[in-house]
Write a protein that holds these residues in place. Structure first.
Motif, PDB file in Angstrom:
ATOM      1  N   VAL A  74       7.207 -18.985  -5.711  1.00 43.02           N
ATOM      2  CA  VAL A  74       7.995 -17.987  -4.963  1.00 43.02           C
ATOM      3  C   VAL A  74       9.431 -18.490  -4.772  1.00 43.02           C
ATOM      4  O   VAL A  74      10.395 -17.750  -4.975  1.00 43.02           O
ATOM      5  CB  VAL A  74       7.337 -17.666  -3.595  1.00 43.02           C
ATOM      6  N   GLU A  75       9.573 -19.779  -4.381  1.00 46.44           N
ATOM      7  CA  GLU A  75      10.911 -20.341  -4.159  1.00 46.44           C
ATOM      8  C   GLU A  75      11.753 -20.275  -5.432  1.00 46.44           C
ATOM      9  O   GLU A  75      12.936 -19.917  -5.403  1.00 46.44           O
ATOM     10  CB  GLU A  75      10.795 -21.786  -3.658  1.00 46.44           C
ATOM     11  N   GLN A  76      11.134 -20.606  -6.581  1.00 44.43           N
ATOM     12  CA  GLN A  76      11.864 -20.556  -7.854  1.00 44.43           C
ATOM     13  C   GLN A  76      12.207 -19.118  -8.233  1.00 44.43           C
ATOM     14  O   GLN A  76      13.287 -18.840  -8.754  1.00 44.43           O
ATOM     15  CB  GLN A  76      11.028 -21.221  -8.969  1.00 44.43           C
ATOM     16  N   ALA A  77      11.278 -18.196  -7.940  1.00 46.92           N
ATOM     17  CA  ALA A  77      11.512 -16.779  -8.265  1.00 46.92           C
ATOM     18  C   ALA A  77      12.665 -16.208  -7.447  1.00 46.92           C
ATOM     19  O   ALA A  77      13.387 -15.325  -7.920  1.00 46.92           O
ATOM     20  CB  ALA A  77      10.235 -15.974  -8.021  1.00 46.92           C
ATOM     21  N   ILE A  78      12.871 -16.729  -6.227  1.00 41.06           N
ATOM     22  CA  ILE A  78      14.025 -16.283  -5.429  1.00 41.06           C
ATOM     23  C   ILE A  78      15.310 -16.780  -6.097  1.00 41.06           C
ATOM     24  O   ILE A  78      16.273 -16.030  -6.249  1.00 41.06           O
ATOM     25  CB  ILE A  78      13.945 -16.805  -3.973  1.00 41.06           C
ATOM     26  N   ARG A  79      15.283 -18.051  -6.521  1.00 39.18           N
ATOM     27  CA  ARG A  79      16.488 -18.618  -7.146  1.00 39.18           C
ATOM     28  C   ARG A  79      16.886 -17.871  -8.417  1.00 39.18           C
ATOM     29  O   ARG A  79      18.061 -17.635  -8.657  1.00 39.18           O
ATOM     30  CB  ARG A  79      16.248 -20.097  -7.486  1.00 39.18           C
ATOM     31  N   ASN A  80      15.890 -17.536  -9.265  1.00 41.61           N
ATOM     32  CA  ASN A  80      16.263 -16.876 -10.523  1.00 41.61           C
ATOM     33  C   ASN A  80      16.301 -15.348 -10.413  1.00 41.61           C
ATOM     34  O   ASN A  80      16.321 -14.638 -11.417  1.00 41.61           O
ATOM     35  CB  ASN A  80      15.364 -17.340 -11.683  1.00 41.61           C
ATOM     36  N   GLU A  81      16.243 -14.857  -9.161  1.00 41.76           N
ATOM     37  CA  GLU A  81      16.453 -13.435  -8.855  1.00 41.76           C
ATOM     38  C   GLU A  81      15.407 -12.510  -9.474  1.00 41.76           C
ATOM     39  O   GLU A  81      15.693 -11.355  -9.771  1.00 41.76           O
ATOM     40  CB  GLU A  81      17.860 -12.992  -9.290  1.00 41.76           C
ATOM     41  N   ASN A 107       0.834  -1.219   0.000  1.00 40.86           N
ATOM     42  CA  ASN A 107       0.000   0.000   0.000  1.00 40.86           C
ATOM     43  C   ASN A 107       0.860   1.257   0.000  1.00 40.86           C
ATOM     44  O   ASN A 107       0.565   2.224  -0.697  1.00 40.86           O
ATOM     45  CB  ASN A 107      -0.930   0.020   1.228  1.00 40.86           C
ATOM     46  N   LYS A 108       1.939   1.222   0.791  1.00 41.82           N
ATOM     47  CA  LYS A 108       2.767   2.422   0.931  1.00 41.82           C
ATOM     48  C   LYS A 108       3.769   2.561  -0.214  1.00 41.82           C
ATOM     49  O   LYS A 108       4.156   3.673  -0.587  1.00 41.82           O
ATOM     50  CB  LYS A 108       3.501   2.378   2.279  1.00 41.82           C
ATOM     51  N   TYR A 109       4.194   1.434  -0.769  1.00 45.86           N
ATOM     52  CA  TYR A 109       5.183   1.451  -1.854  1.00 45.86           C
ATOM     53  C   TYR A 109       4.668   0.611  -3.031  1.00 45.86           C
ATOM     54  O   TYR A 109       5.166  -0.495  -3.286  1.00 45.86           O
ATOM     55  CB  TYR A 109       6.531   0.921  -1.351  1.00 45.86           C
ATOM     56  N   PRO A 110       3.662   1.125  -3.768  1.00 44.40           N
ATOM     57  CA  PRO A 110       3.080   0.344  -4.864  1.00 44.40           C
ATOM     58  C   PRO A 110       4.080   0.021  -5.978  1.00 44.40           C
ATOM     59  O   PRO A 110       3.849  -0.907  -6.760  1.00 44.40           O
ATOM     60  CB  PRO A 110       1.952   1.257  -5.398  1.00 44.40           C
ATOM     61  N   GLU A 111       5.203   0.743  -6.003  1.00 45.33           N
ATOM     62  CA  GLU A 111       6.213   0.469  -7.038  1.00 45.33           C
ATOM     63  C   GLU A 111       6.852  -0.920  -6.883  1.00 45.33           C
ATOM     64  O   GLU A 111       7.524  -1.423  -7.791  1.00 45.33           O
ATOM     65  CB  GLU A 111       7.315   1.547  -7.040  1.00 45.33           C
ATOM     66  N   PHE A 112       6.638  -1.567  -5.706  1.00 44.72           N
ATOM     67  CA  PHE A 112       7.171  -2.921  -5.493  1.00 44.72           C
ATOM     68  C   PHE A 112       6.283  -4.009  -6.101  1.00 44.72           C
ATOM     69  O   PHE A 112       6.599  -5.194  -5.988  1.00 44.72           O
ATOM     70  CB  PHE A 112       7.338  -3.199  -3.985  1.00 44.72           C
ATOM     71  N   ALA A 113       5.175  -3.635  -6.715  1.00 45.15           N
ATOM     72  CA  ALA A 113       4.252  -4.622  -7.303  1.00 45.15           C
ATOM     73  C   ALA A 113       5.015  -5.527  -8.268  1.00 45.15           C
ATOM     74  O   ALA A 113       5.751  -5.060  -9.136  1.00 45.15           O
ATOM     75  CB  ALA A 113       3.123  -3.912  -8.034  1.00 45.15           C
ATOM     76  N   GLY A 114       4.876  -6.829  -8.078  1.00 53.81           N
ATOM     77  CA  GLY A 114       5.557  -7.796  -8.943  1.00 53.81           C
ATOM     78  C   GLY A 114       6.968  -8.126  -8.486  1.00 53.81           C
ATOM     79  O   GLY A 114       7.573  -9.086  -8.974  1.00 53.81           O
ATOM     80  N   GLU A 115       7.493  -7.331  -7.537  1.00 54.63           N
ATOM     81  CA  GLU A 115       8.863  -7.564  -7.059  1.00 54.63           C
ATOM     82  C   GLU A 115       8.908  -8.091  -5.626  1.00 54.63           C
ATOM     83  O   GLU A 115       9.952  -8.501  -5.150  1.00 54.63           O
ATOM     84  CB  GLU A 115       9.675  -6.261  -7.119  1.00 54.63           C
ATOM     85  N   VAL A 116       7.761  -8.017  -4.944  1.00 50.22           N
ATOM     86  CA  VAL A 116       7.682  -8.484  -3.555  1.00 50.22           C
ATOM     87  C   VAL A 116       6.602  -9.559  -3.467  1.00 50.22           C
ATOM     88  O   VAL A 116       5.511  -9.397  -4.037  1.00 50.22           O
ATOM     89  CB  VAL A 116       7.362  -7.317  -2.590  1.00 50.22           C
ATOM     90  N   ALA A 117       6.911 -10.646  -2.783  1.00 44.80           N
ATOM     91  CA  ALA A 117       5.940 -11.746  -2.634  1.00 44.80           C
ATOM     92  C   ALA A 117       5.856 -12.161  -1.168  1.00 44.80           C
ATOM     93  O   ALA A 117       6.583 -11.642  -0.318  1.00 44.80           O
ATOM     94  CB  ALA A 117       6.360 -12.920  -3.511  1.00 44.80           C
TER      95      ALA A 117
END
Length: 823
Positions: free
Chosen positions: A308-315, A284-294
């Motif tokens: 999510v686990e795979q997305a952490i691995r591939n950065e 809500n406070k930082y909408p620019e993180f959409a798609g980058e925070v899970a």
């Protein structure tokens, strides 16, 4: 092929990867090839998997010189992991090494997520290495001709043993290994453990206290200096009266630069609700993180978690807000930074989480500590010293878990059956059942065949038949199917509906809280004071109460408590802060807390190591008495109830109890004669068990504990996959059995186990006794204060939270703070 040549093969492979094996890895390879068992202790991210998988493959190469062209089929190794999520990582690492060494080794996974088609394929031809969980191992033991499956087994590796030790899943492992040792004569048993205090005992539990396996075993410790850097996020302005409740959200702006400065950051919360709130507030406070925070926690579906686990691995993710669901072994090399939100409650958990960052040999692990209230900075200071000292907790193993034994014997009876004379020595060789008597063994056998003394009239409890040759066997297909569906020791907590006697649904509350109340007790729920009338099935029937004093519910999310190690470290930091000539070399955290300490000293004292502090003061709510053992919320809950009971014996007075990890509060509408409390030695450990029984309604607590025992022992059936039995029926069925045993069979081992587990594990009776003995050696300092002190403020606001909405609570606290600052 000689051992040196074999190790040379592995070293060449490492060299091709541009790696160099560590000494602990080579030591493990050598010990395994010398046919030794053992426990490997190494930090997270140091290459533990290759330490044990490499020698298993090398041993196969030694025994099969034609390994590149010919393959001996059949199961050769089992790798047990506590979490299904870890199995994919292990499969990738083990498959790669086996393939690149030129073997035809196959690797398979068998967990609750494995499809029926895959299981059927495994039944036809088992892989060479099977990665599985404790529950799935026992399911294999329940299969017909299971001995053929395991007869050529060479190795069993128990990963993350520190997580399984001290749980009933650990007991499952002990029993499973006791069977496999008999079936496979050439079996090597190894455990892998990261952070644990009682390593020698951990090895003893894994291998068996009197076994040949233990005699022929080694302890290998990785002498790797894993550098862990702890940084505290210290608020710019320090509140003099800290309070819990804002979950650390006031520091959200301080977190964003840390996220932006790292490739990937994991933000660990202690509860699922806290995880959800942090994710929502950040987005809500930082909408620019959409798609980058899970977000990642145990209640999220499997597909999303894996994504999510795979997305952490591939950065592809900047940050993940998570719970303990990401604590263990998943290898996330891109993670640079960890943020721990709020106190982790234990040193081992903190080190485990720190190890998620810099998850490669030689890399520095960076962890930030974000306090949810100012006094938690003392925990941060204590944790820094724990990291330096490498001080971690012991894991206390279970003893005499008869519910797990009943389940295990039924498992053996479901498969090929068993002869008691063959199985008894195996059972008695385990750590959990090393003290089992002939009489107890006969009772267990009688229980699975006749349903114990008081249930002999009911055929449904006569699951196992004794055949003519003395073999114990399950011949009923329905019994066998229901048993297989229920193998395991993880039993979820139940929630109870709160309803008025005359009708009207109020909400749900967790049974562990209600189990401590007796009819007539008043508790606060949904902003109302309610009197407990009775608990019927899964319903808490109540009526409104005009009484001012009440018990405040403690919720599952707040149920994490300080470990004994953490409590000790915290007390040491507190004693350091108490010194009037404050150490100039003290940590930045203690220095930042100086305004709070000064205010605390102005109103009261900071207790030193030979002092026990009691504070009393009056507010519009009544008379407050605050006690500070600094021993964790479980001990404080029991100690508060015990003290309230003992005071009531001196004079008729009722209390509301509130507690946190630092201390507990007794609130009453009458003034407590504290001098009388001190003079009458009410903190004495004498008659502790008797007084605990009376103060906490121990029978009701044991009744709730018995539900889990009844499920594990198979006394109540939880249902079929698509038609689970409702919690209320489970509870009512187990309560009925508990009442039968209480009235007609008090020597029932499962009934007695419910009381033993209540005191040993839920109330931490051993720690409670030690803390009472410590208080007995300290000087009691009673401070009659004019108003709440900084130390008491978090406890008071904890109690208020259960009565008020978050907005009203914040307003109320602001008014209280204003008054305190004026005074």
């Amino acid at each position: 092929m000689k051992r040196t040549e074999l190790i040379g093969l592995a070293e060449d492979w490492f060299s091709n990867q541009h790696w160099k094996p560590f000494k602990f890895q080579k030591d493990t390879w050598t010990a395994y090839l010398q046919k030794k068992n053992g426990l490997l202790n190494a930090p997270t991210g140091s290459g533990k998997t290759f330490a044990l998988w490499v020698p298993i493959v090398l041993d196969y190469i030694r025994k099969n010189p034609e390994y590149q062209t010919k393959q001996k089929n059949g199961l050769k190794a089992i790798w047990i992991t506590p979490l299904r999520a870890l199995s994919v990582e292990i499969e990738q690492a083990t498959s790669r090494f086996a393939e690149e060494m030129g073997t035809k080794f196959t690797v398979g996974i068998r967990t609750g997520d494995t499809s029926q088609a895959e299981r059927a394929a495994q039944k036809r031809a088992m892989p060479d290495l099977l990665i599985t969980t404790p529950e799935s191992l026992h399911l294999l033991l329940s299969s017909k001709d299971y001995k053929k499956t395991f007869k050529n087994l060479q190795a069993i590796v128990v990963d993350e043993w520190h997580e399984l030790l001290g749980t009933k899943r650990g007991v499952q492992i002990e029993l499973g290994i006791s069977r496999l040792k008999t079936i496979s004569k050439d079996l090597r048993i190894w455990g892998i453990s990261a952070t644990i205090g009682n390593l020698q005992q951990a090895r003893e539990v894994l291998l068996g206290p009197t076994s040949q396996a233990l005699e022929n075993s080694v302890m290998i410790k990785a002498n790797l200096k894993k550098k862990i850097e702890v940084r505290s996020i210290i608020p710019e302005t320090m509140e003099k009266f800290p309070w819990r409740g804002h979950l650390g959200l006031h520091l959200i702006d301080a977190v964003v630069p840390i996220i932006n400065a790292s490739k990937t950051t994991l933000l660990f919360t202690n509860t699922r609700s806290q995880c959800e709130i942090w994710f929502q507030r950040l987005m809500n406070k930082y909408p620019e993180f959409a798609g980058e925070v899970a977000m990642h926690h145990g209640s999220i579906n499997k597909e999303t978690r894996l994504w999510v686990e795979q997305a952490i691995r591939n950065e592809s993710l900047k940050a993940v807000i998570c719970t303990s669901s990401l604590d263990l072994g998943v290898d996330f090399a891109p993670v640079e930074t960890i943020i721990q939100i709020g106190g982790p409650k234990g040193v081992a958990r903190f080190l485990q989480r720190a190890g998620r960052s810099g998850h490669q040999p030689g890399k520095v692990s960076l962890i930030y500590f974000l306090p949810t209230h100012a006094i938690e900075l003392i925990e941060a200071s204590a944790l820094q010293k724990a990291v330096e000292k490498k001080a971690v907790e012991d894991r206390v193993p279970y003893l005499m878990s008869f519910d797990v034994l009943v389940q295990y014997l039924t498992t053996l009876a479901v498969s090929d059956g068993f002869y008691p004379k063959d199985i008894y020595p195996e059972i008695a060789s385990t750590f959990c059942f090393q003290g089992i008597t002939e009489e107890e063994w006969r009772w267990v056998l009688n229980f699975i065949t006749k349903g114990s003394q008081s249930l002999q009239a009911y055929d449904e409890y006569k699951k196992v038949e004794i055949e003519e040759d003395g073999k114990f066997k399950v011949n009923n297909r329905g019994v066998a199917m229901r048993h297989r569906l229920q193998i395991g020791t993880i039993v979820s907590d139940a929630s109870l509906s709160v309803k008025y006697m005359k009708g009207g649904y109020i909400g749900t509350i967790e049974e562990f809280f209600i189990s401590k109340l007796k009819p007539g007790d008043v508790f606060t729920f949904a902003g109302r004071n309610l009197e407990l009338v009775r608990v019927k099935s899964m319903q808490v029937l109540v009526r409104k109460s005009s009484r001012k004093t009440s018990r405040v519910p403690s919720w599952g999310g707040g149920r994490m408590t300080f470990s004994a190690q953490m409590s000790e470290l915290l007390r040491e930091e507190m004693y350091l802060a108490a010194k009037s000539d404050h150490d100039k070399n003290a940590s930045a955290e203690l220095n930042a807390l100086q305004p709070i300490f000064e205010r605390q000293k102005k109103e009261s004292i900071i207790p030193s190591n030979n002092e026990f502090l009691i504070e009393t003061f009056k507010t519009r709510e009544g008379y407050h008495a605050i006690f500070y053992p600094f021993e964790g919320r479980f001990v404080h809950e029991a100690l508060g109830s015990l003290l309230a009971y003992r005071i009531s014996l001196l004079s008729p007075i009722s209390f509301s109890l509130a507690f946190n990890d630092y201390g507990f509060e007794l609130l009453s509408d009458q003034e407590i004669d504290m001098q009388q409390v001190i003079d009458n030695d009410l903190f004495s450990p004498q008659y502790l068990m008797d007084d605990l029984y009376k103060s906490l309604n121990a029978t009701e607590m044991a009744r709730r504990k018995f539900r889990d025992i009844a499920v594990i022992a198979g006394l109540v059936f939880t249902g079929y996959p698509n038609k689970m039995i409702q919690n209320k029926h489970l509870q009512s069925n187990s309560q009925l059995l508990f009442s039968v045993f209480r009235d007609y069979e008090e020597d029932n081992l499962l009934y007695q186990q419910a009381f033993r587990e209540t005191f040993e594990h839920q109330l931490e009776e051993g720690r409670l006794r030690i803390s009472l003995e410590r208080i007995g050696r300290q000087t009691i300092v009673w401070k009659q204060c004019v108003k709440p002190t900084p130390f008491s403020f978090p406890i008071i606001t904890d109690r208020l939270r259960e009565k008020l909405s978050s907005e009203k609570l914040e307003d109320r606290i602001k008014k209280m703070l204003k008054q305190l600052e004026i005074l």
